[in-house]
Design a protein around this motif. Structure first.
Motif, short mmCIF file in Angstrom:
data_model
loop_
_atom_site.label_atom_id
_atom_site.label_comp_id
_atom_site.label_asym_id
_atom_site.label_seq_id
_atom_site.Cartn_x
_atom_site.Cartn_y
_atom_site.Cartn_z
N SER A 37 0.69 -1.30 -0.01
CA SER A 37 0.03 0.10 0.02
C SER A 37 0.88 1.42 -0.01
CB SER A 37 -0.82 0.13 1.26
OG SER A 37 -0.16 0.25 2.39
N VAL A 38 0.16 2.26 -0.28
CA VAL A 38 0.91 3.63 -0.24
C VAL A 38 0.04 4.43 0.36
CG1 VAL A 38 1.73 5.81 -1.53
CG2 VAL A 38 2.39 3.41 -2.47
N LYS A 39 0.41 4.98 1.54
CA LYS A 39 -0.23 6.03 2.36
C LYS A 39 0.13 7.20 2.01
CE LYS A 39 -1.45 2.75 5.95
NZ LYS A 39 -1.34 2.49 7.40
N TYR A 40 -0.65 8.27 2.06
CA TYR A 40 0.01 9.81 1.80
C TYR A 40 -1.01 10.84 2.76
CZ TYR A 40 -3.81 11.11 -1.13
OH TYR A 40 -5.14 11.15 -1.57
N GLN A 41 -0.17 11.92 3.05
CA GLN A 41 -0.86 12.92 3.61
C GLN A 41 -0.37 14.19 3.37
OE1 GLN A 41 -1.39 13.31 7.92
NE2 GLN A 41 -2.25 11.33 8.09
N LEU A 42 -1.07 15.36 2.96
CA LEU A 42 -0.64 16.40 2.48
C LEU A 42 -1.05 17.52 3.55
CD1 LEU A 42 0.65 18.22 -0.04
CD2 LEU A 42 -1.82 18.74 -0.80
N LEU A 43 0.11 18.26 4.02
CA LEU A 43 -0.15 19.12 5.29
C LEU A 43 0.35 20.55 4.73
CD1 LEU A 43 1.18 16.10 6.52
CD2 LEU A 43 0.44 17.24 8.58
N ASP A 44 -0.24 21.53 5.32
CA ASP A 44 0.14 22.97 5.17
C ASP A 44 0.77 23.29 6.55
OD1 ASP A 44 0.59 25.48 4.98
OD2 ASP A 44 -1.42 26.13 4.34
N MET A 45 2.21 23.26 6.53
CA MET A 45 2.80 23.69 7.94
C MET A 45 2.92 24.95 8.36
SD MET A 45 3.87 20.64 8.08
CE MET A 45 4.78 20.56 9.62
#
Length: 404
Positions: A37-45
């Motif tokens: 699997s590939v998990k991802y998260q996009l965050l605005d730091m």
């Protein structure tokens, strides 16, 4: 693929705040490329806000995507459809979870060709995970070759454990030749949770000793003295230590010889047995603690035994790490089982009152989403439930290096 979160604020999508070497960009994409699997998260730091998260599963399986490269491209396309494409000028860097850093990588590292080659040399120590991690890095570099790519290693936090804890008592020339020593895993989680526990207590992490119990399908314990790891339960591989969902944890090494000589099992068969057919699954046929709890309620003796073996091992490690630390200020439960199973928490610490550990049954039974104390008032040792956030920890390390 499923997307779990979307809190996008597009008022500053181009990233106009001062962000050092990132040119004002504040987004960080975190990739966790697992074996299937590939998990991802996009965050605005800028505000540590999650913009999106998701997972591509069943890689290489019927009905799934062909490989990790295709999975990452699918994730990229899904983000682009939502206006969060990897071509956005707001994207500052990509952070990658890498399972094994060996003794070479003891802190987050900017990926270069040389670094990638060194990570590839570590594949024999993590043959199921590092190849997938490497693929994630390569594809992300292809998609955005201009971006800083950062590798954050599961083993890094445990690199501080002393040689007395890291060494196995075998011929040192053999150990050194093949890299045999205690590395430990789940390090990003242990680092995050130990610091968050100190914050919960309103204390400086440098002044707090914490035993962290990361209890998911994989499970590990660590002894953290003043923010520095001094011992951990996993070893050369994630097989050692606590009883897990499908892994045996600690076992007499001679069991392997016995199974080979008497049972006629091959090395691969024994590997499969200990990693995929043991632990809770091997004891009772289920590796989900919720299912085990339900079956225990119905009087299932196999489920009860599995639970008892699980918590007995936990209690042993709490006692052992109390001895290692000398003084324990807090015990922190985290990950799926640790955060959600009140029964495991109370059973694991039952009978340890002489060590200053007192769980409040009412507080322990209350479900919550944030960090919370479940110890009784006046307990010398605080007992806490602290949700882990490995992705945020990876994003913080990645953003810090990108800005440097």
């Amino acid at each position: 693929m499923t997307d779990a979160t979307d809190t996008t604020d597009t008022t500053d999508a181009s990233g106009t705040g001062g962000a050092g070497g990132t040119g004002g960009a504040t987004w960080v994409l975190v990739l966790n490329s697992g074996s299937s699997s590939v998990k991802y998260q996009l965050l605005d730091m800028a505000g540590e806000r999650r913009l999106a998260s998701g997972v591509v599963e069943r890689i290489g399986e019927e009905g799934g995507v062909a490989d990790h490269a295709e999975a990452l491209r699918q994730a990229s396309a899904e983000l682009k459809e939502r206006g969060l494409g990897l071509d956005s000028p707001a994207l500052a860097a990509v952070g990658h979870r890498v399972v094994h850093g060996g003794t070479r990588f003891t802190e987050p590292t900017v990926v270069t060709d040389e670094v990638l080659a060194e990570i590839e040399k570590l594949v024999p120590l993590a043959p199921l995970h590092n190849p997938a991690n490497i693929t994630g890095i390569k594809v992300a570099r292809e998609l955005r070759p201009d971006l800083t790519q950062v590798a954050v290693f599961d083993t890094a936090f445990h690199s501080t454990i002393p040689e007395a804890a890291a060494r196995y008592a075998i011929d040192t020339s053999v150990a050194d030749r093949f890299g045999i020593r205690r590395y430990g895993f789940h390090g990003t989680s242990h680092a995050y949770v130990s610091a968050a526990t100190a914050a919960l207590l309103g204390r400086d992490p440098a002044q707090v000793n914490v035993i962290v119990l990361h209890l998911g399908n994989g499970a590990s314990a660590s002894a953290v003295r003043g923010g520095v790891c001094v011992d951990t339960s996993m070893g050369l591989t994630p097989l050692e230590g606590l009883v897990m969902g499908t892994r045996s944890g600690d076992i007499d090494p001679a069991v392997v010889f016995h199974l080979e000589r008497v049972g006629g099992m091959s090395t691969d068969e024994i590997d499969t047995l200990l990693n995929k057919r043991s632990g809770l699954l091997g004891l009772c046929g289920a590796n989900d603690m919720r299912e085990i709890g339900r079956r225990m309620g119905e009087g299932d003796e196999a489920a009860r035994l599995a639970f008892d073996v699980y918590v007995h091992r936990l209690r042993r490690y709490v006692g052992a790490f109390t001895a290692v630390l000398g003084r324990v200020d807090a015990i922190a439960f985290t990950a799926g089982v640790g955060e959600n199973s009140a029964a495991v928490r109370v059973a694991a610490l039952d009978g340890l009152e002489a060590l200053g550990i007192h769980v409040d049954p009412v507080r322990n039974a209350v479900r919550g989403s944030g960090p919370r104390l479940i110890s009784a008032d006046g307990s010398p040792v605080a007992v806490a439930v602290v949700p882990t956030d490995e992705e945020l920890a990876i994003a913080r390390d990645t953003y810090a290096l990108a800005r440097a």
